[in-house]
Design a protein around this motif. Structure first.
Motif, PDB file in Angstrom:
ATOM      1  N   ASP A  55      20.916  55.648  38.643  1.00  0.00           N
ATOM      2  CA  ASP A  55      21.267  55.878  40.045  1.00  0.00           C
ATOM      3  C   ASP A  55      20.196  56.679  40.777  1.00  0.00           C
ATOM      4  O   ASP A  55      20.429  57.183  41.863  1.00  0.00           O
ATOM      5  N   ASP A  70      19.447  55.258  44.163  1.00  0.00           N
ATOM      6  CA  ASP A  70      20.421  55.682  45.180  1.00  0.00           C
ATOM      7  C   ASP A  70      20.103  57.087  45.676  1.00  0.00           C
ATOM      8  O   ASP A  70      20.190  57.373  46.872  1.00  0.00           O
ATOM      9  N   GLU A  71      19.718  57.960  44.746  1.00  0.00           N
ATOM     10  CA  GLU A  71      19.358  59.316  45.147  1.00  0.00           C
ATOM     11  C   GLU A  71      18.114  59.312  46.029  1.00  0.00           C
ATOM     12  O   GLU A  71      18.041  60.030  47.031  1.00  0.00           O
ATOM     13  N   SER A  74      17.098  56.833  47.922  1.00  0.00           N
ATOM     14  CA  SER A  74      17.509  56.283  49.226  1.00  0.00           C
ATOM     15  C   SER A  74      18.227  57.337  50.053  1.00  0.00           C
ATOM     16  O   SER A  74      18.003  57.453  51.259  1.00  0.00           O
ATOM     17  N   GLY A  75      19.098  58.106  49.388  1.00  0.00           N
ATOM     18  CA  GLY A  75      19.799  59.184  50.092  1.00  0.00           C
ATOM     19  C   GLY A  75      18.838  60.232  50.605  1.00  0.00           C
ATOM     20  O   GLY A  75      18.980  60.714  51.735  1.00  0.00           O
ATOM     21  N   LEU A  76      17.848  60.569  49.789  1.00  0.00           N
ATOM     22  CA  LEU A  76      16.847  61.551  50.228  1.00  0.00           C
ATOM     23  C   LEU A  76      16.027  61.019  51.382  1.00  0.00           C
ATOM     24  O   LEU A  76      15.707  61.751  52.327  1.00  0.00           O
ATOM     25  N   LYS A 109      17.059  58.902  53.596  1.00  0.00           N
ATOM     26  CA  LYS A 109      17.944  58.951  54.763  1.00  0.00           C
ATOM     27  C   LYS A 109      17.997  60.369  55.326  1.00  0.00           C
ATOM     28  O   LYS A 109      17.929  60.567  56.543  1.00  0.00           O
ATOM     29  N   GLN A 110      18.099  61.355  54.438  1.00  0.00           N
ATOM     30  CA  GLN A 110      18.129  62.747  54.889  1.00  0.00           C
ATOM     31  C   GLN A 110      16.818  63.149  55.548  1.00  0.00           C
ATOM     32  O   GLN A 110      16.810  63.847  56.557  1.00  0.00           O
TER      33      GLN A 110
END
Length: 133
Positions: A44, A47-48, A50-52, A54-55
């Protein structure tokens, strides 16, 4: 770049087998190499990441909004300063005109008082002249 005092040849002073969940470091053939193995059980990371991302994008947007707000407020303050400078100049100009007017009317006032005093003295003189008869 490896430290020869560390067991296993750590990189930049890091512990030789220090790893994050899903990652493990292995010593390579050369003392300057580090090999990472990603554990498929903890896949994952995408996903992390991608989340970073986005942030980071959100933080960039917030920074952009802060920058535009700061520019707007700076322009507003500059306009207020210009308005204040113009108002101060207007007040100073009007004070000069008022002082000049007071001085001119003040001297006119003194002239009127002197003329009134002379007129009163002339009336007293005439009254004294006619009252003796």
């Amino acid at each position: 770049m490896a430290s020869s005092s560390n067991k296993g040849g750590g990189y930049y002073g890091a512990a030789p087998y220090r790893s994050r969940e899903g990652l493990s470091a292995r010593q390579g053939n050369s003392s300057d190499e580090i090999q990472l193995q990603i554990d498929p059980m903890h896949a994952d990371l995408d996903d992390e990441i991608s989340g970073l991302r986005k942030q980071v994008r959100q933080l960039k947007n917030v920074a952009s909004e802060i920058e535009s707000e700061a520019k707007f407020q700076n322009e507003f303050i500059n306009q207020l300063q210009m308005t204040l400078i113009k108002a101060q100049a207007g007040v100073k100009n009007n004070m000069r005109k008022l002082n000049k007017s007071i001085i001119q009317s003040g001297s006119s006032h003194v002239l009127h008082v002197v003329l009134f005093a002379l007129f009163c003295l002339f009336l007293v003189y005439l009254w004294s002249k006619f009252s003796r008869r």
